[in-house]
Write an enzyme that holds these catalytic residues in place. Structure first.
Site, PDB file in Angstrom:
ATOM      1  N   CYS A  78      12.175  10.315  44.756  1.00 47.07           N
ATOM      2  CA  CYS A  78      11.997  11.751  44.560  1.00 47.07           C
ATOM      3  C   CYS A  78      12.535  12.120  43.181  1.00 47.07           C
ATOM      4  O   CYS A  78      13.088  11.282  42.472  1.00 47.07           O
ATOM      5  CB  CYS A  78      12.749  12.542  45.631  1.00 47.07           C
ATOM      6  SG  CYS A  78      12.251  12.144  47.326  1.00 47.07           S
ATOM      7  N   ARG A 124       9.583  16.022  46.171  1.00 42.64           N
ATOM      8  CA  ARG A 124       9.691  15.037  47.244  1.00 42.64           C
ATOM      9  C   ARG A 124       8.546  14.046  47.304  1.00 42.64           C
ATOM     10  O   ARG A 124       7.378  14.419  47.240  1.00 42.64           O
ATOM     11  CB  ARG A 124       9.782  15.740  48.607  1.00 42.64           C
ATOM     12  CG  ARG A 124      10.077  14.741  49.729  1.00 42.64           C
ATOM     13  CD  ARG A 124      10.060  15.343  51.102  1.00 42.64           C
ATOM     14  NE  ARG A 124      10.479  14.338  52.083  1.00 42.64           N
ATOM     15  CZ  ARG A 124      10.121  14.314  53.352  1.00 42.64           C
ATOM     16  NH1 ARG A 124       9.347  15.273  53.830  1.00 42.64           N
ATOM     17  NH2 ARG A 124      10.536  13.369  54.160  1.00 42.64           N
ATOM     18  N   LEU A 125       8.926  12.766  47.438  1.00 43.58           N
ATOM     19  CA  LEU A 125       8.006  11.720  47.870  1.00 43.58           C
ATOM     20  C   LEU A 125       8.391  11.390  49.300  1.00 43.58           C
ATOM     21  O   LEU A 125       9.474  10.862  49.554  1.00 43.58           O
ATOM     22  CB  LEU A 125       8.128  10.481  46.973  1.00 43.58           C
ATOM     23  CG  LEU A 125       7.236   9.297  47.376  1.00 43.58           C
ATOM     24  CD1 LEU A 125       5.766   9.636  47.203  1.00 43.58           C
ATOM     25  CD2 LEU A 125       7.585   8.054  46.554  1.00 43.58           C
ATOM     26  N   ASN A 129      17.686  11.852  45.932  1.00 46.08           N
ATOM     27  CA  ASN A 129      16.638  10.906  45.567  1.00 46.08           C
ATOM     28  C   ASN A 129      17.073   9.550  46.083  1.00 46.08           C
ATOM     29  O   ASN A 129      18.080   9.012  45.625  1.00 46.08           O
ATOM     30  CB  ASN A 129      16.471  10.872  44.040  1.00 46.08           C
ATOM     31  CG  ASN A 129      15.628   9.689  43.580  1.00 46.08           C
ATOM     32  OD1 ASN A 129      14.702   9.280  44.258  1.00 46.08           O
ATOM     33  ND2 ASN A 129      15.962   9.145  42.423  1.00 46.08           N
ATOM     34  N   GLY A 130      16.333   8.982  47.044  1.00 50.52           N
ATOM     35  CA  GLY A 130      16.719   7.656  47.504  1.00 50.52           C
ATOM     36  C   GLY A 130      16.440   7.398  48.959  1.00 50.52           C
ATOM     37  O   GLY A 130      15.722   8.149  49.629  1.00 50.52           O
ATOM     38  N   ASP A 183      16.301  10.248  56.500  1.00 46.09           N
ATOM     39  CA  ASP A 183      17.473   9.384  56.332  1.00 46.09           C
ATOM     40  C   ASP A 183      18.555  10.063  55.497  1.00 46.09           C
ATOM     41  O   ASP A 183      19.744   9.779  55.641  1.00 46.09           O
ATOM     42  CB  ASP A 183      17.067   8.064  55.680  1.00 46.09           C
ATOM     43  CG  ASP A 183      16.304   8.274  54.377  1.00 46.09           C
ATOM     44  OD1 ASP A 183      15.190   8.804  54.430  1.00 46.09           O
ATOM     45  OD2 ASP A 183      16.833   7.927  53.308  1.00 46.09           O
ATOM     46  N   THR A 189      11.952  -5.413  25.535  1.00 47.81           N
ATOM     47  CA  THR A 189      11.615  -6.187  26.732  1.00 47.81           C
ATOM     48  C   THR A 189      11.275  -5.281  27.911  1.00 47.81           C
ATOM     49  O   THR A 189      10.417  -5.601  28.727  1.00 47.81           O
ATOM     50  CB  THR A 189      12.757  -7.158  27.112  1.00 47.81           C
ATOM     51  OG1 THR A 189      12.323  -7.999  28.166  1.00 47.81           O
ATOM     52  CG2 THR A 189      14.005  -6.408  27.537  1.00 47.81           C
ATOM     53  N   ARG A 216       7.672  -4.034  27.352  1.00 43.29           N
ATOM     54  CA  ARG A 216       6.738  -5.141  27.604  1.00 43.29           C
ATOM     55  C   ARG A 216       6.475  -5.326  29.096  1.00 43.29           C
ATOM     56  O   ARG A 216       5.336  -5.535  29.521  1.00 43.29           O
ATOM     57  CB  ARG A 216       7.308  -6.442  27.037  1.00 43.29           C
ATOM     58  CG  ARG A 216       7.311  -6.562  25.537  1.00 43.29           C
ATOM     59  CD  ARG A 216       8.022  -7.857  25.135  1.00 43.29           C
ATOM     60  NE  ARG A 216       7.964  -8.105  23.695  1.00 43.29           N
ATOM     61  CZ  ARG A 216       8.516  -9.172  23.114  1.00 43.29           C
ATOM     62  NH1 ARG A 216       9.177 -10.056  23.857  1.00 43.29           N
ATOM     63  NH2 ARG A 216       8.426  -9.335  21.806  1.00 43.29           N
ATOM     64  N   GLY A 265      11.310  -7.856  43.710  1.00 43.72           N
ATOM     65  CA  GLY A 265      12.307  -8.919  43.579  1.00 43.72           C
ATOM     66  C   GLY A 265      13.307  -8.760  42.457  1.00 43.72           C
ATOM     67  O   GLY A 265      13.949  -9.742  42.062  1.00 43.72           O
TER      68      GLY A 265
END
Length: 590
Positions: free
Chosen positions: A2, A50-51, A75-76, A98, A316, A319, A342
């Site tokens: 968010c 909000r997402l 946000n989280g 949550d 970096t 990129r 990951g």
């Protein structure tokens, strides 16, 4: 993910100020396209974009305690929210979100509740009973956060720099693992793990303990009420994430709602190393695999948008962010709102190729500590903002607090790269999942050499960027670079090109100071460059700059900036592209 924006104690409660806060909050709408909210109490404003991932129907923000005396914008994701709710039996929750636990935890425990949260988060909490406020950021800085100060005495806190850079006299990154208390009048660290002091640990390596910790970290991130998938580059880290997710998906709430068929996503230039490896892993795991192709020109065309969203001029990061930015748009177009990725493994286990030259276990361990502490400026920033640019959330199980504690407590002698003993980079992680009876991955994938994301999408991607920058930055411009950009002076034409774009969007001095700098080779810190004298003349963040280590390393006799060849016409991939579902110049294969 968010977008949050808080303007506190600004001394102005007018309608004009409210309109300005709304205007700035809309700059974050890409992070939260599902709903907008704003709370005002006098000269304090809490805005939210909000997402919706958990409880999409009723979890709109800001959120409150029972009598609405405590207000919070978040946000989280809080992965242990159900457990925390059980510890608050006398509280009534308005939503199934949550994040709804935060206001109640504060009411029950005061400012010391933050370490109880297991997840990725940034939040601002306003206590209307005494008109004080609290802001905090997660342990590693997976979610972005900035803090700024205005001439009027105001404090500004927001998810992205673009939410405050035009209105604050000074602003900076809100440090990970910290909280800001208006009662105390400043920042203090709430996250204090044993590894943070960089003391050398001595716990013997137990592969089954490490495996269990990672599986637990992945499983808790399957908490979702929306369609999701995994990012799969075909490298060790993303392949392990996909393998563990596929193995444990059945029986979860997510599987009951969306089915047990896991979707995986990969991006690359036609014929890139990642595309080939990811396709093989997807076939091995039985995922529904989506392969996205882009050309060097597609990426170059997106650079300005990428820099605006990522908010950095670090070479970096740009990129690697560009392919991820392009891929995220296509993933969201398929109806997916959350992916598991990951990031973080290389920092924890010394996976970058320059770790081959670590002189001893003490230096090895201290470098991993330095890398983890800096993640919020690099990979976390990239993964979060490249996906959030299109309203997509990325979750990173390698950066789970409990998993980091286990992994960083291992005697670093076990993590050292020792080719004579058959130990390549991240050997302890590979060994933990090398199960002969119930294999997680094919052997050659499990032991594939580290490939940085910006390299793995296709070597001509970086080479093409260098050639493009050389067309826009002259030798004379480079000669005067130290006068134009005295802070973090660009040392390459590519770096100069990105800096020009960045300063067009973010011209403030605070903005340029928010980006890290210093010499680096293959993503090392400046300190680790000292490990090999040969590196000092070949400073480049690409893994191919690890001379004598990478299988496709740059020719040490040829400057890295010229390794690509004469120009872009020799670099841009001109092979016909496979098109099944396509936008102009961009192909998807499923």
């Amino acid at each position: 993910m968010c977008g949050i924006l808080a303007v506190l104690c600004c001394g102005d409660d007018s309608q004009a100020k409210r309109v300005r806060v709304l205007e700035l909050s809309r700059r974050l709408k890409h992070r939260g396209p599902d709903w907008s909210g704003l709370y005002q109490l006098g000269d304090c404003f809490l805005a939210h974009q909000r997402l919706a991932i958990i409880d999409p129907a009723s979890g709109d923000q800001p959120l409150y305690n029972e009598d609405k005396s405590i207000v919070v914008t978040v946000n989280g994701e809080i992965y242990n929210h159900e457990e925390l709710r059980k510890g608050l039996p006398n509280h009534k929750f308005r939503t199934g979100s949550d994040c709804d636990v935060i206001a109640h935890l504060y009411e029950e425990h005061g400012e010391n509740f933050v370490d109880m949260l297991d997840g990725m988060f940034s939040f601002v909490l306003l206590d209307t009973r005494n008109n004080c406020f609290l802001a905090a950021r997660d342990a590693i800085g997976i979610t972005p956060l900035y803090i700024g100060w205005g001439h009027d005495g105001s404090v500004w806190i927001t998810s992205e720099m673009k939410g405050l850079n035009d209105d604050c006299e000074h602003f900076e990154l809100f440090p990970p693992g910290h909280l800001y208390s208006s009662k105390e009048g400043g920042l203090r660290r709430w996250y204090n793990p044993p590894w943070f002091s960089e003391a050398i640990p001595s716990v013997p390596y137990d592969p089954l303990v490490l495996r269990k910790a990672f599986e637990d970290a992945v499983i808790k991130r399957l908490m979702t009420d929306v369609p999701f998938g995994v990012l799969l580059s075909g490298g060790l880290d993303s392949s392990l994430v996909a393998s563990v997710t596929a193995r444990h998906l059945a029986g979860t709430k997510a599987a009951k709602q969306w089915g047990t068929q896991l979707h995986s996503f990969c991006v690359g230039l036609e014929g890139s190393p990642d595309l080939k490896a990811a396709k093989e892993v997807a076939g091995y795991l039985g995922t529904v695999h989506h392969e996205f192709h882009f050309t060097v020109q597609d990426g170059i065309d997106a650079i300005e948008d990428v820099i605006y969203h990522i908010e950095t001029y670090d070479v970096t990061t740009i990129r690697a962010s560009t392919p991820m930015f392009l891929m995220s748009r296509k993933i969201k177009a398929l109806g997916v709102k959350m992916v598991i990725s990951g990031e973080g493994s290389d920092e924890i286990f010394g996976g970058y190729l320059y770790f081959h030259k670590a002189p001893n276990k003490e230096e090895f361990h201290r470098e991993t500590c330095r890398k983890i502490k800096a993640l919020h400026q690099y990979d976390c920033l990239r993964a979060n903002k490249a996906t959030s640019a299109w309203g997509l959330e990325a979750r990173v199980p390698f950066l789970d607090k409990q998993f980091i504690n286990v992994a960083m407590n291992i005697d670093p002698e076990e993590k050292m790269i020792k080719p004579d003993l058959g130990r390549i980079e991240k050997w302890v992680l590979r060994k933990a999942f090398d199960d002969e009876e119930h294999p997680y991955l094919p052997k050659h994938i499990l032991y594939r050499q580290k490939e940085q994301f910006s390299d793995g999408v296709g070597y001509s991607w970086i080479d093409g960027l260098k050639a493009h920058a050389a067309e826009h930055v002259t030798d004379r411009m480079m000669l005067n670079a130290k006068y134009i950009y005295p802070h973090n002076t660009p040392t390459t034409k590519e770096g100069y090109y990105y800096r020009m774009i960045f300063e067009r969007f973010f011209p403030q001095n605070s903005a340029r100071l928010s980006v890290p700098g210093g010499p680096s080779v293959a993503c090392s810190t400046a300190k680790a460059v000292e490990w090999d004298t040969q590196w000092s003349g070949n400073l480049d963040p690409s893994g191919r700059a690890a001379l004598g280590v990478h299988n496709s390393a740059y020719d040490p006799q040829v400057p890295a900036s010229l390794a690509a060849g004469a120009g872009p016409d020799e670099i841009v991939n001109k092979k016909p592209r496979m098109v099944e579902v396509a936008a102009t110049g961009f192909a998807i294969t499923t």
